[in-house]
Design an enzyme around this catalytic site. Structure first.
Site, PDB file in Angstrom:
ATOM      1  N   GLU A  36      15.334 -77.615  82.937  1.00  0.00           N
ATOM      2  CA  GLU A  36      16.147 -77.136  81.831  1.00  0.00           C
ATOM      3  C   GLU A  36      16.752 -78.373  81.161  1.00  0.00           C
ATOM      4  O   GLU A  36      17.352 -79.209  81.845  1.00  0.00           O
ATOM      5  CB  GLU A  36      17.269 -76.216  82.338  1.00  0.00           C
ATOM      6  CG  GLU A  36      18.120 -75.741  81.181  1.00  0.00           C
ATOM      7  CD  GLU A  36      19.219 -74.755  81.564  1.00  0.00           C
ATOM      8  OE1 GLU A  36      19.357 -74.437  82.757  1.00  0.00           O
ATOM      9  OE2 GLU A  36      19.931 -74.331  80.643  1.00  0.00           O
ATOM     10  N   ARG A 263      15.902 -77.570  98.579  1.00  0.00           N
ATOM     11  CA  ARG A 263      16.359 -78.615  97.654  1.00  0.00           C
ATOM     12  C   ARG A 263      16.634 -79.893  98.418  1.00  0.00           C
ATOM     13  O   ARG A 263      16.947 -79.862  99.608  1.00  0.00           O
ATOM     14  CB  ARG A 263      17.704 -78.219  97.015  1.00  0.00           C
ATOM     15  CG  ARG A 263      17.698 -76.995  96.209  1.00  0.00           C
ATOM     16  CD  ARG A 263      19.112 -76.718  95.728  1.00  0.00           C
ATOM     17  NE  ARG A 263      19.430 -77.463  94.529  1.00  0.00           N
ATOM     18  CZ  ARG A 263      19.109 -77.044  93.308  1.00  0.00           C
ATOM     19  NH1 ARG A 263      18.494 -75.921  93.115  1.00  0.00           N
ATOM     20  NH2 ARG A 263      19.434 -77.763  92.253  1.00  0.00           N
ATOM     21  N   LYS A 273      23.899 -80.440  88.146  1.00  0.00           N
ATOM     22  CA  LYS A 273      24.003 -81.004  86.804  1.00  0.00           C
ATOM     23  C   LYS A 273      25.383 -80.759  86.215  1.00  0.00           C
ATOM     24  O   LYS A 273      25.861 -81.559  85.422  1.00  0.00           O
ATOM     25  CB  LYS A 273      22.912 -80.420  85.900  1.00  0.00           C
ATOM     26  CG  LYS A 273      21.600 -81.171  86.088  1.00  0.00           C
ATOM     27  CD  LYS A 273      20.578 -80.777  85.054  1.00  0.00           C
ATOM     28  CE  LYS A 273      19.807 -79.595  85.551  1.00  0.00           C
ATOM     29  NZ  LYS A 273      18.759 -79.169  84.625  1.00  0.00           N
TER      30      LYS A 273
HETATM   31  P1  ATP Z   1      21.215 -77.548  88.581  1.00  0.00           P
HETATM   32  O1  ATP Z   1      21.464 -76.379  89.473  1.00  0.00           O
HETATM   33  O2  ATP Z   1      21.802 -78.830  89.061  1.00  0.00           O
HETATM   34  O3  ATP Z   1      21.465 -77.295  87.126  1.00  0.00           O
HETATM   35  P2  ATP Z   1      18.499 -76.799  88.323  1.00  0.00           P
HETATM   36  O4  ATP Z   1      17.706 -76.472  89.537  1.00  0.00           O
HETATM   37  O5  ATP Z   1      18.971 -75.648  87.535  1.00  0.00           O
HETATM   38  O6  ATP Z   1      19.644 -77.804  88.726  1.00  0.00           O
HETATM   39  P3  ATP Z   1      16.380 -77.462  86.593  1.00  0.00           P
HETATM   40  O7  ATP Z   1      16.356 -78.357  85.426  1.00  0.00           O
HETATM   41  O8  ATP Z   1      16.236 -76.014  86.363  1.00  0.00           O
HETATM   42  O9  ATP Z   1      17.707 -77.764  87.368  1.00  0.00           O
HETATM   43  O10 ATP Z   1      15.325 -77.950  87.666  1.00  0.00           O
HETATM   44  C1  ATP Z   1      13.968 -78.128  87.369  1.00  0.00           C
HETATM   45  C2  ATP Z   1      13.164 -78.043  88.622  1.00  0.00           C
HETATM   46  O11 ATP Z   1      13.618 -79.020  89.571  1.00  0.00           O
HETATM   47  C3  ATP Z   1      13.317 -76.691  89.273  1.00  0.00           C
HETATM   48  O12 ATP Z   1      12.053 -76.247  89.696  1.00  0.00           O
HETATM   49  C4  ATP Z   1      14.222 -76.935  90.434  1.00  0.00           C
HETATM   50  O13 ATP Z   1      13.959 -76.059  91.477  1.00  0.00           O
HETATM   51  C5  ATP Z   1      13.913 -78.386  90.793  1.00  0.00           C
HETATM   52  N1  ATP Z   1      15.092 -79.014  91.398  1.00  0.00           N
HETATM   53  C6  ATP Z   1      16.324 -79.127  90.872  1.00  0.00           C
HETATM   54  N2  ATP Z   1      17.170 -79.703  91.733  1.00  0.00           N
HETATM   55  C7  ATP Z   1      16.444 -79.972  92.848  1.00  0.00           C
HETATM   56  C8  ATP Z   1      16.748 -80.581  94.111  1.00  0.00           C
HETATM   57  N3  ATP Z   1      17.970 -81.027  94.402  1.00  0.00           N
HETATM   58  N4  ATP Z   1      15.751 -80.689  95.013  1.00  0.00           N
HETATM   59  C9  ATP Z   1      14.507 -80.263  94.722  1.00  0.00           C
HETATM   60  N5  ATP Z   1      14.155 -79.687  93.558  1.00  0.00           N
HETATM   61  C10 ATP Z   1      15.110 -79.546  92.626  1.00  0.00           C
HETATM   62 MG    MG Z   2      17.473 -74.197  86.676  1.00  0.00          MG
END
Ligand code: ATP
Ligand code: MG
Length: 559
Positions: A36, A263, A273
């Site tokens: 995102e 994660r 984020k």
């Molecule tokens: P946040 O909750 O911090 O906003 P998010 O998971 O919503 O993070 P995205 O931009 O949606 O952030 O993440 C893109 C991809 O990266 C998704 O498939 C997510 O599952 C993966 N991802 C995000 N954070 C992690 C992490 N700490 N470890 C492994 N994969 C991750």
């Molecule tokens: Mg997300």
């Protein structure tokens, strides 16, 4: 990717891929990385990138980069661009397959119409609070919305008018019609569409006031792109039944398999984020690329290499177990990579002047010093020696504190790296009693030769006063004092920021060869650590990527 790189270890997802190829379920693999654009990528994203792009690479498949841009209020183009730059820098390419969920807004709308026509979606007028009350709890089933049994024609009309902008934000939503008594709350008639007036979407502008929810958008985007394996983190496990429900109930010829993995959590930092955004917006760090941030941009600026980050992602592996990785695992990866490749240089971080009294005045000698002790191919460089040099304050003490002390003491001898053996004859102090200069002698017979009749164990680094160059050096430490700042209660985690996470040394002296250093070349500053030139600072500024050893493990650093 470099040929020498170790291949990725297998894991349960690769085993599923193997089975799907062996059984003929798939003949080619297609994955995607779906960020995102509401912040910069961090090391947790790298885990997902290395997994998705790595599988595609190893199985000769494809991996798409797809922006999950259904929430325009928090997203913007700066993030869209930064994310592409970071994925490329990590060593991956989507070969032109760059997509946005917003590319599919029209198709998503038409699939919603199909759901309505099948009696599987309805327009609901419950406000947010009442919808929550109706949803029930983990223990109690929910109640049907009073709008749930609207005639199909009325739903179609209202949905079309929602799109046309007839209703204000929050007045109506489109909901799936599944089961308010489901033990899985995600199946209790989840919202598919909401109204958002007045936001300008970074891709679609003002074309829409109706936005699809992520959980509805994601399976359809995956299917439209022909994704075979949709890999996501564990928090989506309970959403999988809805992912499958969407694809089972619309006319689409593809049904990717969602597979969840845990994660990455890293000690002494935060990864959400929302929290990273807070660190930036409240000025706790210099920006998203502050070298203390766990972002890809921060790690790059700090001197991490793509190879080290990929290696780290391979080492931590892919499982379903929640875990928290020690920072030292990441640091060991960059140490190993830099040890093998980084040219050695000499830099004195806390200079102490040293005059060699029996060295001829005005004489400057060019000495040949190896660039890398284990890699002859890196050749030699010239380092100049003179009557006045600088050594590090930490390498001198008047009286040795213990038998292990191998550095310089009054009356003692030490070798200058790549140069002569010197002896400290006298100490000069200022009025406050602080040591400001050392008076020494050197043994001219000790260049590339052991001294006669005695052993000199210590070797220290130094810089020639006549040719050395002034530089600033920034030393970084953990950003937080607590191993799990994420987990402490309360929303304000910023009081756990390590006040000593940045130490700036402004009058360092580095050997002349470093004046032309570029941010692309990492160096080992002998006995100090790995450093790289800061790409943003105007003058000669170096960032410490990592120390030579794990100082948190309390290992005595040897000369
Ligand atoms: P946040 O909750 O911090 O906003 P998010 O998971 O919503 O993070 P995205 O931009 O949606 O952030 O993440 C893109 C991809 O990266 C998704 O498939 C997510 O599952 C993966 N991802 C995000 N954070 C992690 C992490 N700490 N470890 C492994 N994969 C991750
Ligand atoms: Mg997300």
């Amino acid at each position: 990717m470099s040929g020498e790189e170790k291949s990725a270890p297998s894991n349960f997802i690769r085993q599923i891929v193997d089975q799907d190829l062996a059984s003929g379920k798939h003949s080619a693999i297609h994955t995607r990385f779906p960020p995102e654009p509401n912040g910069y990528l961090h090391i947790g994203h790298a885990k997902s990138i290395v997994l998705n792009f790595g599988i595609a690479e190893d199985y000769r498949g494809l991996c798409n980069l797809r922006f999950d841009d259904t929430n325009p209020q928090k997203e913007n183009v700066e993030y869209v661009e930064a994310i592409q730059k970071d994925v490329r820098w990590l060593g991956y390419d989507w070969d032109g397959r760059l997509f946005f969920a917003s590319d599919y807004f029209e198709q998503l709308y038409q699939f919603a119409v199909e759901l309505i026509e099948k009696g599987k979606a309805f327009v609901c007028e419950l406000d947010y609070e009442r919808m929550r009350d109706y949803r029930g709890t983990l223990k109690e089933p929910g109640k049907n919305s009073p709008y749930r049994d609207r005639p199909i024609a009325e739903n179609l009309d209202l949905f079309q008018r929602m799109r046309a902008g007839e209703f204000p934000d929050g007045a109506r939503v489109l909901r799936a019609r599944i089961d308010m008594a489901s033990p899985n709350i995600n199946l209790r008639d989840p919202v598919l569409y909401r109204i958002r007036h007045g936001v300008v979407h970074h891709q679609t502008g003002a074309a829409w006031c109706l936005y699809p929810m992520y959980d509805y958008t994601h399976p359809i985007s995956d299917a439209l792109e022909g994704i075979t394996h949709s890999l996501c983190t564990l928090e989506f496990e309970d959403h999988r039944p809805f992912y499958d429900w969407v694809l089972d109930n619309i006319s689409i010829g593809c049904h990717p398999r969602q597979i969840e993995f845990s994660r990455l959590n890293l000690e002494y930092t935060v990864m959400s984020k929302r929290k990273l955004t807070q660190l930036v917006s409240e000025g706790h760090v210099e920006g998203w690329d502050d070298p203390r941030m766990p972002t890809i941009a921060g790690l790059r600026r700090r001197g991490f290499t793509p190879a080290a980050i990929r290696d780290f992602c391979h080492r931590i592996g892919i499982t379903k177990a929640e875990n928290r990785v020690e920072m030292s695992v990441l640091e060991n990866c960059i140490r190993e990579d830099l040890d093998a490749q980084a040219p050695r240089r000499m830099a004195v971080l806390r200079p102490l002047k040293l005059v060699i009294e029996n060295y001829p005045e005005g004489r400057i000698e060019a000495l040949e010093v190896a660039n890398h002790p284990k890699d002859e191919a890196q050749g030699m460089r010239k380092v100049t020696m003179g009557r006045e040099i600088y050594i590090d304050r930490a390498d001198f003490t008047e009286v040795a504190p213990n038998k292990q002390w191998k550095r310089l003491v009054t009356g003692g001898e030490v070798r200058l790296r790549g140069s002569y053996v010197i002896r400290c004859e006298a100490v000069v102090k200022d009025a406050q009693g602080e040591i400001i200069e050392l008076r020494c002698s050197y043994d001219p017979a000790t260049l590339n030769a052991n001294p006669e009749g005695r052993k000199v164990k210590g070797v220290i680094h130094w810089v020639c006063a006549a040719t050395g160059v002034r530089a600033e050096v920034r030393l970084y430490d953990r950003l937080f004092t607590h191993p799990t700042p994420d987990a402490v209660s309360g929303s304000d985690f910023t009081y756990l920021i390590n006040p000593a996470s940045l130490e700036v040394l402004t009058d360092c002296l580095v050997e002349a060869a470093l004046a032309e250093a570029t941010p692309e070349t990492p160096f080992q500053f002998e006995r100090e650590g790995y450093f790289t030139r800061d790409p943003k600072a105007l003058g000669l500024v170096f960032n410490r990527t990592v120390t030579l050893r794990d100082s948190w493990a309390k290992l005595e650093q040897q000369p």
